[in-house]
Scaffold this active site. Structure first.
Site, PDB file in Angstrom:
ATOM      1  N   SER A   8      97.206  -6.541   7.914  1.00  0.00           N
ATOM      2  CA  SER A   8      98.138  -5.519   8.421  1.00  0.00           C
ATOM      3  C   SER A   8      98.335  -4.366   7.445  1.00  0.00           C
ATOM      4  O   SER A   8      99.104  -3.443   7.729  1.00  0.00           O
ATOM      5  CB  SER A   8      99.500  -6.163   8.728  1.00  0.00           C
ATOM      6  OG  SER A   8      99.390  -7.091   9.781  1.00  0.00           O
ATOM      7  N   PRO A  14     102.909  -3.237   3.714  1.00  0.00           N
ATOM      8  CA  PRO A  14     102.337  -3.741   2.458  1.00  0.00           C
ATOM      9  C   PRO A  14     102.175  -5.254   2.497  1.00  0.00           C
ATOM     10  O   PRO A  14     102.930  -5.944   3.190  1.00  0.00           O
ATOM     11  CB  PRO A  14     103.373  -3.336   1.403  1.00  0.00           C
ATOM     12  CG  PRO A  14     104.631  -3.059   2.143  1.00  0.00           C
ATOM     13  CD  PRO A  14     104.255  -2.683   3.539  1.00  0.00           C
ATOM     14  N   ASP A  15     101.172  -5.776   1.772  1.00  0.00           N
ATOM     15  CA  ASP A  15     101.112  -7.231   1.643  1.00  0.00           C
ATOM     16  C   ASP A  15     102.162  -7.655   0.618  1.00  0.00           C
ATOM     17  O   ASP A  15     103.000  -6.844   0.199  1.00  0.00           O
ATOM     18  CB  ASP A  15      99.681  -7.722   1.330  1.00  0.00           C
ATOM     19  CG  ASP A  15      99.213  -7.318  -0.056  1.00  0.00           C
ATOM     20  OD1 ASP A  15     100.008  -6.761  -0.837  1.00  0.00           O
ATOM     21  OD2 ASP A  15      98.026  -7.557  -0.362  1.00  0.00           O
ATOM     22  N   PHE A  16     102.135  -8.911   0.211  1.00  0.00           N
ATOM     23  CA  PHE A  16     103.188  -9.388  -0.682  1.00  0.00           C
ATOM     24  C   PHE A  16     102.793  -9.344  -2.148  1.00  0.00           C
ATOM     25  O   PHE A  16     103.556  -8.925  -3.001  1.00  0.00           O
ATOM     26  CB  PHE A  16     103.580 -10.837  -0.301  1.00  0.00           C
ATOM     27  CG  PHE A  16     104.203 -10.904   1.047  1.00  0.00           C
ATOM     28  CD1 PHE A  16     105.549 -10.676   1.218  1.00  0.00           C
ATOM     29  CD2 PHE A  16     103.429 -11.142   2.175  1.00  0.00           C
ATOM     30  CE1 PHE A  16     106.128 -10.689   2.468  1.00  0.00           C
ATOM     31  CE2 PHE A  16     103.989 -11.168   3.432  1.00  0.00           C
ATOM     32  CZ  PHE A  16     105.345 -10.940   3.586  1.00  0.00           C
ATOM     33  N   ARG A  17     101.543  -9.772  -2.446  1.00  0.00           N
ATOM     34  CA  ARG A  17     101.217 -10.053  -3.834  1.00  0.00           C
ATOM     35  C   ARG A  17     100.215  -9.117  -4.483  1.00  0.00           C
ATOM     36  O   ARG A  17      99.876  -9.318  -5.647  1.00  0.00           O
ATOM     37  CB  ARG A  17     100.717 -11.513  -3.942  1.00  0.00           C
ATOM     38  CG  ARG A  17     101.795 -12.495  -3.570  1.00  0.00           C
ATOM     39  CD  ARG A  17     101.381 -13.944  -3.605  1.00  0.00           C
ATOM     40  NE  ARG A  17     102.520 -14.780  -3.229  1.00  0.00           N
ATOM     41  CZ  ARG A  17     102.905 -15.003  -1.967  1.00  0.00           C
ATOM     42  NH1 ARG A  17     102.218 -14.477  -0.960  1.00  0.00           N
ATOM     43  NH2 ARG A  17     103.956 -15.749  -1.707  1.00  0.00           N
ATOM     44  N   GLN A  88     100.147 -15.930   9.240  1.00  0.00           N
ATOM     45  CA  GLN A  88     101.339 -16.037   8.388  1.00  0.00           C
ATOM     46  C   GLN A  88     102.218 -14.809   8.579  1.00  0.00           C
ATOM     47  O   GLN A  88     103.303 -14.730   8.020  1.00  0.00           O
ATOM     48  CB  GLN A  88     100.918 -16.102   6.906  1.00  0.00           C
ATOM     49  CG  GLN A  88     100.117 -17.338   6.568  1.00  0.00           C
ATOM     50  CD  GLN A  88      99.439 -17.195   5.210  1.00  0.00           C
ATOM     51  OE1 GLN A  88      99.988 -17.592   4.185  1.00  0.00           O
ATOM     52  NE2 GLN A  88      98.252 -16.652   5.195  1.00  0.00           N
ATOM     53  N   ASN A  89     101.716 -13.850   9.333  1.00  0.00           N
ATOM     54  CA  ASN A  89     102.417 -12.566   9.441  1.00  0.00           C
ATOM     55  C   ASN A  89     103.551 -12.627  10.454  1.00  0.00           C
ATOM     56  O   ASN A  89     103.458 -13.303  11.471  1.00  0.00           O
ATOM     57  CB  ASN A  89     101.425 -11.470   9.799  1.00  0.00           C
ATOM     58  CG  ASN A  89     100.342 -11.343   8.749  1.00  0.00           C
ATOM     59  OD1 ASN A  89     100.507 -11.840   7.633  1.00  0.00           O
ATOM     60  ND2 ASN A  89      99.235 -10.711   9.094  1.00  0.00           N
ATOM     61  N   ILE A  90     104.583 -11.852  10.140  1.00  0.00           N
ATOM     62  CA  ILE A  90     105.763 -11.845  10.998  1.00  0.00           C
ATOM     63  C   ILE A  90     105.819 -10.560  11.818  1.00  0.00           C
ATOM     64  O   ILE A  90     106.799 -10.289  12.492  1.00  0.00           O
ATOM     65  CB  ILE A  90     107.054 -12.007  10.159  1.00  0.00           C
ATOM     66  CG1 ILE A  90     107.156 -10.905   9.091  1.00  0.00           C
ATOM     67  CG2 ILE A  90     107.074 -13.377   9.488  1.00  0.00           C
ATOM     68  CD1 ILE A  90     108.445 -10.969   8.263  1.00  0.00           C
ATOM     69  N   ASP A  91     104.727  -9.764  11.766  1.00  0.00           N
ATOM     70  CA  ASP A  91     104.757  -8.445  12.408  1.00  0.00           C
ATOM     71  C   ASP A  91     104.359  -8.453  13.881  1.00  0.00           C
ATOM     72  O   ASP A  91     104.469  -7.429  14.558  1.00  0.00           O
ATOM     73  CB  ASP A  91     103.888  -7.454  11.624  1.00  0.00           C
ATOM     74  CG  ASP A  91     102.453  -7.958  11.409  1.00  0.00           C
ATOM     75  OD1 ASP A  91     101.908  -8.627  12.315  1.00  0.00           O
ATOM     76  OD2 ASP A  91     101.877  -7.665  10.350  1.00  0.00           O
ATOM     77  N   HIS A 108     104.825 -18.640  10.149  1.00  0.00           N
ATOM     78  CA  HIS A 108     106.058 -18.295   9.437  1.00  0.00           C
ATOM     79  C   HIS A 108     107.076 -17.615  10.344  1.00  0.00           C
ATOM     80  O   HIS A 108     107.977 -16.925   9.867  1.00  0.00           O
ATOM     81  CB  HIS A 108     105.722 -17.411   8.217  1.00  0.00           C
ATOM     82  CG  HIS A 108     104.909 -18.137   7.186  1.00  0.00           C
ATOM     83  ND1 HIS A 108     104.205 -17.515   6.182  1.00  0.00           N
ATOM     84  CD2 HIS A 108     104.677 -19.472   7.019  1.00  0.00           C
ATOM     85  CE1 HIS A 108     103.592 -18.426   5.448  1.00  0.00           C
ATOM     86  NE2 HIS A 108     103.843 -19.610   5.929  1.00  0.00           N
ATOM     87  N   THR A 184      94.441 -13.020   3.084  1.00  0.00           N
ATOM     88  CA  THR A 184      95.515 -13.889   2.572  1.00  0.00           C
ATOM     89  C   THR A 184      95.170 -14.375   1.166  1.00  0.00           C
ATOM     90  O   THR A 184      94.003 -14.605   0.854  1.00  0.00           O
ATOM     91  CB  THR A 184      95.762 -15.092   3.502  1.00  0.00           C
ATOM     92  OG1 THR A 184      96.692 -15.981   2.862  1.00  0.00           O
ATOM     93  CG2 THR A 184      94.490 -15.856   3.832  1.00  0.00           C
ATOM     94  N   ASN A 208      88.187 -11.000   2.265  1.00  0.00           N
ATOM     95  CA  ASN A 208      89.369 -10.669   1.464  1.00  0.00           C
ATOM     96  C   ASN A 208      88.973  -9.713   0.347  1.00  0.00           C
ATOM     97  O   ASN A 208      87.803  -9.627  -0.013  1.00  0.00           O
ATOM     98  CB  ASN A 208      89.944 -11.962   0.857  1.00  0.00           C
ATOM     99  CG  ASN A 208      91.443 -11.949   0.743  1.00  0.00           C
ATOM    100  OD1 ASN A 208      92.140 -11.586   1.693  1.00  0.00           O
ATOM    101  ND2 ASN A 208      91.968 -12.337  -0.408  1.00  0.00           N
ATOM    102  N   GLU A 210      89.801 -10.172  -2.625  1.00  0.00           N
ATOM    103  CA  GLU A 210      89.571 -10.984  -3.829  1.00  0.00           C
ATOM    104  C   GLU A 210      89.231 -12.410  -3.415  1.00  0.00           C
ATOM    105  O   GLU A 210      89.583 -12.842  -2.311  1.00  0.00           O
ATOM    106  CB  GLU A 210      90.825 -10.970  -4.710  1.00  0.00           C
ATOM    107  CG  GLU A 210      92.050 -11.416  -3.916  1.00  0.00           C
ATOM    108  CD  GLU A 210      93.354 -11.405  -4.691  1.00  0.00           C
ATOM    109  OE1 GLU A 210      93.314 -11.407  -5.929  1.00  0.00           O
ATOM    110  OE2 GLU A 210      94.412 -11.427  -4.039  1.00  0.00           O
ATOM    111  N   CYS A 237      89.112  -6.059   5.197  1.00  0.00           N
ATOM    112  CA  CYS A 237      88.751  -6.808   6.405  1.00  0.00           C
ATOM    113  C   CYS A 237      88.458  -5.876   7.582  1.00  0.00           C
ATOM    114  O   CYS A 237      87.626  -6.207   8.426  1.00  0.00           O
ATOM    115  CB  CYS A 237      89.801  -7.855   6.747  1.00  0.00           C
ATOM    116  SG  CYS A 237      91.467  -7.271   6.732  1.00  0.00           S
TER     117      CYS A 237
END
Ligand code: OAD
Length: 263
Positions: A8, A14-17, A88-91, A108, A184, A208, A210, A237
């Site tokens: 997304s 933004p992603d989280f990490r 895992q996305n909440i969007d 999630h 992810t 990904n 990474e 992706c």
């Protein structure tokens, strides 16, 4: 198919990490003691509910458009190649792209429903929660009306994942012939362990920015990119999905989806 926040990112979420750009690196405005506190049940209940409530406003569905990756997933479904999309996305951008709800497992949770914290049986109409999040009502009066802290049914650290997540593992993984994993970091359990739910020898491919989820990094199992059945495709992706569309000769079908995906 397993997906995370990376799919997304090109939608503007933004992603989280990711260093510098990830949500967890940009939470100074929320004044949190540590980044993950924004999804921590104890913090939300006992210390401060406002950071999560502010995030709800920013992320509330309807403000973002699905990405080429979401459209690719929809196309896999149209081609009858998709068993399920575990996200895992909440969007909710998977359903915004036209994927039927039953094809998605929102591990999630998301903004489809809401409840009172600690009392899962007390459902709160999501429209009322949306009004509070968007500033048309205030959270204090909403919480008072329902006799506790209301929140969309997004899974916090310290909360159980939805029963549907565990049911779908049982029904879907034994028949999985190819596991695609996209965007992810595979650090949050139990989702991260899903890559090991396929039958031994099932091909798995990680798309990904990474390398993640490798054996030795995870406590048991994990990818083995030096072995014969796991593949790592490094990079964005969206670019990888467009390349897959090209290789499959699906350009016309993919373009046709644009009209009814909202993208
Ligand atoms: P992370 O932010 O942990 O990981 C995102 C991954 O996607 C990283 O490995 C990035 O390198 C990669 N990435 C970013 N942009 C990409 C792109 N355009 N193309 C390909 N890869 C890209 O996000 P998740 O793994 O989804 O929990 O995080 C898991 C959970 O942690 C989230 O569901 C959230 C959080 O706490 C809840 O919301 C409850």
């Amino acid at each position: 198919m397993l997906i995370g926040a990376g799919v997304s990112v090109s939608a503007g979420i933004p992603d989280f990490r990711s260093p510098q750009t990830g949500l967890y690196h940009n939470l100074a405005q929320y004044n949190l003691p540590y980044a993950e506190a924004i999804f921590d049940l104890d913090y939300f209940q006992s210390v401060d509910s406002r950071p999560f409530y502010r995030l709800c406003r920013e992320l509330w569905p309807g403000q973002y458009t699905p990405t080429p990756t979401h459209r690719f997933i929809r196309l896999l479904h149209e081609k009858k190649l998709l068993r399920r999309c575990f996200t895992q996305n909440i969007d909710s951008l998977e359903t915004a792209a036209g994927l039927p709800k039953e094809m998605v497992v929102a591990a999630h949770g998301n903004f489809d429903s809401a409840h009172v914290v600690g009392r899962d049986d007390v459902e709160v109409p999501i429209e009322e929660v949306r009004a509070a999040a968007m500033g048309e009502d205030d959270w204090a009066s909403l919480n008072e009306r329902y006799g506790g802290l209301c929140k969309p049914s997004i899974v916090f650290f310290g909360e159980q994942l939805p029963p549907r997540f565990f049911e779908a593992i049982r029904t879907d993984f034994p028949s999985c012939g190819l596991l695609l994993v996209m965007g992810t970091s595979l650090v949050v359990q139990p989702f991260a362990s899903l890559i090991d739910q396929v039958r031994p020898g099932t091909p798995r491919a990680l798309f990904n920015r990474e390398r993640v989820g490798e054996g030795g990094v995870m406590s048991a199992g994990g990818f083995d990119f030096d072995g014969s059945s796991d593949t790592f495709v490094e990079g964005d992706c969206d670019a990888a999905c467009l390349e897959l569309v090209r290789l499959a000769g699906w350009e016309a079908d993919f373009a046709a989806l644009e009209d009814n995906c909202g993208a």
